[in-house]
Design an enzyme around this catalytic site. Structure first.
Site, PDB file in Angstrom:
ATOM      1  N   CYS A   1       3.135   1.696   3.016  1.00 20.60           N
ATOM      2  CA  CYS A   1       4.413   0.986   2.955  1.00 20.60           C
ATOM      3  C   CYS A   1       5.439   1.797   2.164  1.00 20.60           C
ATOM      4  CB  CYS A   1       4.227  -0.379   2.302  1.00 20.60           C
ATOM      5  SG  CYS A   1       3.117  -1.503   3.176  1.00 20.60           S
TER       6      CYS A   1
ATOM      7  N   ASP B   1      -0.442   4.647 -29.478  1.00 18.09           N
ATOM      8  CA  ASP B   1      -0.335   3.224 -29.802  1.00 18.09           C
ATOM      9  C   ASP B   1       1.087   2.702 -29.910  1.00 18.09           C
ATOM     10  OD1 ASP B   1       0.208   4.615 -32.255  1.00 18.09           O
ATOM     11  OD2 ASP B   1      -0.152   2.731 -33.320  1.00 18.09           O
TER      12      ASP B   1
ATOM     13  N   CYS C   1       0.842  -1.197   0.000  1.00 18.61           N
ATOM     14  CA  CYS C   1       0.000   0.000   0.000  1.00 18.61           C
ATOM     15  C   CYS C   1       0.874   1.243   0.000  1.00 18.61           C
ATOM     16  CB  CYS C   1      -0.927   0.010   1.210  1.00 18.61           C
ATOM     17  SG  CYS C   1      -0.060   0.123   2.796  1.00 18.61           S
TER      18      CYS C   1
ATOM     19  N   ASP D   1      -2.057  10.802 -30.189  1.00 13.96           N
ATOM     20  CA  ASP D   1      -1.003  10.538 -31.162  1.00 13.96           C
ATOM     21  C   ASP D   1      -1.693  10.429 -32.527  1.00 13.96           C
ATOM     22  OD1 ASP D   1       1.572   9.727 -32.199  1.00 13.96           O
ATOM     23  OD2 ASP D   1       0.760   7.694 -32.274  1.00 13.96           O
TER      24      ASP D   1
ATOM     25  N   ASP E   1       5.106   5.862 -27.365  1.00 12.81           N
ATOM     26  CA  ASP E   1       4.043   6.505 -26.592  1.00 12.81           C
ATOM     27  C   ASP E   1       3.944   5.951 -25.174  1.00 12.81           C
ATOM     28  OD1 ASP E   1       3.077   8.203 -28.658  1.00 12.81           O
ATOM     29  OD2 ASP E   1       2.034   6.504 -29.568  1.00 12.81           O
TER      30      ASP E   1
END
Length: 730
Positions: free
Chosen positions: A33, A622, A30, A438, A626
């Protein structure tokens, strides 16, 4: 005699007097931590950076060179309650796989026990107002104990171990109150069973463990999936390179041994291991994984090449400008890691509420016990009342408030063509007010199309398509696809970097570069009309034709951009493609804000600039290039045709050719966020009403258990409204 620990093999020299090491840390679950580890390690003198990546449970450490022994970091983590070791990919994957299997076993045991204990509890509940004999009730209680106690001891290990480590180091994490609540409920259940009481709480304790384990197992599965996909990036990195030594002599050496200024040989079919410049040879190279551009690039003297690029046809000699960790591919990896580490600090609204909620509830239960004792109640009655407070305020409803809506909404989004990669992406997507697209493969279709097919005779088109099947070039593939060619011609020969040729019915046929097909004039005419197209020429005897090929915008791209703008969402294009192509796409789509020729670092910089202004950015891309910007954005989306790493990094993936799922995802997420907030208020409101009643002592543990289940049911029924909203929009 103590063994000497030597971790020098894992230490990297960063230059500027700094050293770096990556440590794998077990038990990080978490944000609490993360904070504890970073504070604990940063307190060591001469440590300049301590950063935890919750996604892969890794700690990145930097310190002043020569000042510290890396073993000290492992010792410090042990003091904090965490086992650590130098990060090795194989070992880390094995540990994560073992943890996943262990969580699944725990979940299976807890779920089995829950079903059976609940089945035994129903007769007790229904018989409490009837004719059930005390002996029968005791039998059901002991049978429940026989199932619940060993099941909880096994299934609760992930929480009990974590809580023990935290308490041993005088710290508290979220697993401490969970462990206390479960243990206290089970202990009191045993006491009540021994006292022949009417009600026990085995069902509430084991049910709570089951709900918590479901969430933890799903989180673990997500980490394993992300790590598996991320391995695709490492696969692009060549381990060796062919270096030229002296006149005509070559030597295969590790990439780490390559230095700037060296000359390496890049053969056809090899993936480049370095960044550099071509000094001799001519070929075509595929840089799509680096730049996002799907067309092959002609490589000749003076052309820049990057690590990860694939050489297609001719041999090249490349003068090295950067190797190993200095390449663009390595930079993309670092950017991705940094962005994922930043994202890992995002804490879901329910988690934040739970961290405050759990200690408050347990403190309330403890005060209730002492309060009743002070006003004269027996310890037994006071503890039973305290248990009722714990049960009636069990955080099941709060824990279900977000996941149930996510589950229902994700199903509706799936029907709309959207897949979720990240559990909390719905919340972040609902906040979006700026979308960055993009261009190549995102706003445009990933495949090339022949745009002048109507002007090509059908017979020629069919013959060119069959001829194109002999070529691996993407432009030729577009011709073959447009012609629907299925059977290749026999005897066709490929000329590297030029095209393919052969003899059909006694006539020579060619498909390839205009110069190769003696069609330069015809090609120049087409390019003068539309400079954005790519051309491939066809020759048969004295006949010449030129195919114009380019990527087309997705069919509904303009409508989607207009719909986003109508919702008050700003839209821009940030692409690594050439300026003319980006400008044309932006003009067609009505987008005034656009940037062309940008690098992965430039995309990150643009997103960070918007984030500093408080803008909630969604990145839609894609390509491999990217991936860092997808990770850095507030939320991200990729098409199903994207590179594997981009799909793994993106929060959402949309299917098919249309862009409409982008709009659908935003609409669904906004409705879902509204329902999530409603559920949180329902859960909190229920507790604000139920806690005072439980403290007053008028609620028995049985009623408390029923009320707890009722609150969870109310939250789940409200979550189903997301399905109705989504169904209405489908």
């Amino acid at each position: 005699m103590q063994a000497t620990r030597d971790f020098s093999h894992y230490v990297k020299d960063l230059g500027s007097g700094l050293s770096h090491i990556d440590l794998a840390v077990e038990g990080v679950s978490c944000a609490g931590c993360m904070s504890k580890i970073e504070r604990g390690l940063s307190a060591i003198p001469d440590v300049t950076l301590a950063r935890v990546n919750l996604t892969d449970r890794r700690v990145a450490l930097e310190w002043k060179q020569g000042a510290l022994d890396p073993g000290r970091f492992i010792d410090r983590l042990a003091e904090l309650g965490y086992k650590a070791y130098p990060f090795e990919t194989v070992r880390a994957e094995a540990v994560e796989a073992d943890n996943s299997r262990f969580l699944l076993r725990c979940l299976g045991v807890a779920a089995f026990a829950t079903m059976n204990v609940m089945m035994l509890s129903i007769p007790v509940w229904s018989g409490s107002a009837g004719d059930m004999m005390p002996e029968q009730r005791d039998f059901f209680h002991w049978l429940s104990a026989l199932i619940a106690l060993p099941a909880a001891a096994y299934a609760g290990q992930p929480f009990f171990r974590s809580a023990f480590r935290a308490l041993r180091t005088r710290n508290v994490n979220m697993d401490v109150p969970i462990s206390i609540g479960v243990t206290l409920a089970l202990a009191m259940s045993v006491v009540e069973t021994l006292r022949h009481a009417e009600h026990t709480y085995f069902d509430a304790a084991i049910m709570l463990l089951t709900f918590l384990l479901v969430g933890r197992y799903l989180d673990q599965s997500m980490r394993l999936k992300t790590r598996a996909f991320a391995g695709n990036l490492a696969a692009l990195k060549a381990e060796t390179a062919t270096r030229l030594v002296g006149a005509g002599e070559i030597s295969v050496v590790p990439v780490a041994a390559i230095q700037p200024g060296d000359i390496v040989l890049l053969r056809p079919g090899e993936r480049c291991a370095v960044d550099g410049t071509v000094i001799e040879g001519r070929s075509e190279i595929d840089q799509s994984l680096i730049t996002g551009e799907t067309l092959y690039v002609t490589a000749e003297h003076g052309t820049a090449v990057y690590a990860g690029s694939l050489n297609i046809s001719g041999a090249l000699r490349v003068r090295v400008s950067a190797a190993s960790e200095g390449t663009l591919l390595a930079e993309i990896t670092r950017l991705l890691d940094n962005a994922l580490q930043a994202r890992s600090r995002y804490v879901q609204l329910a988690d934040r509420a739970s961290r405050l909620y759990a200690p408050v509830v347990h403190a309330t239960a403890l005060l209730t016990i002492f309060g009743w004792v002070l006003i004269g109640a027996s310890w037994h009655d006071a503890i039973v009342t305290g248990i009722a407070v714990l049960i009636i305020t069990c955080p099941c409803a709060l824990g279900l408030a977000i996941p149930t809506v996510q589950t229902v909404a994700s199903g509706a989004m799936f029907r709309a063509g959207v897949l979720l990669n990240s559990g909390d992406s719905i919340e972040r997507l609902a906040e979006v007010d700026h979308v960055i697209f993009d261009k190549t493969g995102t706003l445009t279709l990933p495949e090339l199309d022949v745009v002048n097919s109507a002007s090509i005779p059908r017979e020629v088109f069919d013959l060119a398509g069959r001829l194109a099947l002999a070529s691996h070039h993407p432009v030729a593939a577009a011709v073959a696809r447009a012609a629907n060619a299925k059977s290749p011609l026999a005897g066709i020969v490929e000329q590297p970097g030029q095209g393919v040729c052969g003899v059909v019915d006694g006539e020579e046929v060619r498909l390839g570069r205009p110069s190769f097909c003696e069609a330069d004039g015809l090609a120049n005419e087409i390019l003068s009309l539309d400079p954005e197209v790519s051309v491939v020429a066809f020759m048969r005897g004295g006949e010449r034709h030129v195919f114009a090929v380019r990527q087309r915008l997705r069919p509904d791209a303009q409508a989607v951009v207009s719909a986003l703008q109508a919702r008050g969402i700003a839209v821009e294009i940030v692409s690594g493609d050439r300026e003319s192509a980006v400008r044309a796409a932006a003009h067609t789509l009505g987008i005034s804000e656009w940037r062309a020729g940008v690098t992965p670092a430039d995309k990150i910089a643009r997103i960070e600039d918007l984030k500093r202004r408080g803008v909630k950015v969604m990145m839609v891309g894609d390509g491999l290039n990217d991936a860092p910007s997808l990770a850095a954005a507030h939320v991200s989306m990729s098409p199903i045709s994207a590179a594997h790493l981009s799909q793994a990094t993106a929060d959402l993936v949309f299917l098919g050719k249309p862009l409409a799922p982008v709009i659908a995802a935003i609409d669904f997420s906004r409705q879902a966020l509204h329902l999530m907030r409603q559920n949180l208020w329902l859960a909190v409101g229920y507790n604000l009403l139920a806690v005072p009643i439980a403290i007053s002592g008028v609620v028995t543990p049985l009623i408390a258990a029923a009320a707890m289940s009722g609150s969870s049911l109310l939250v789940m029924l409200n979550a189903l409204r997301a399905r109705r909203v989504a169904h209405g929009r489908s």
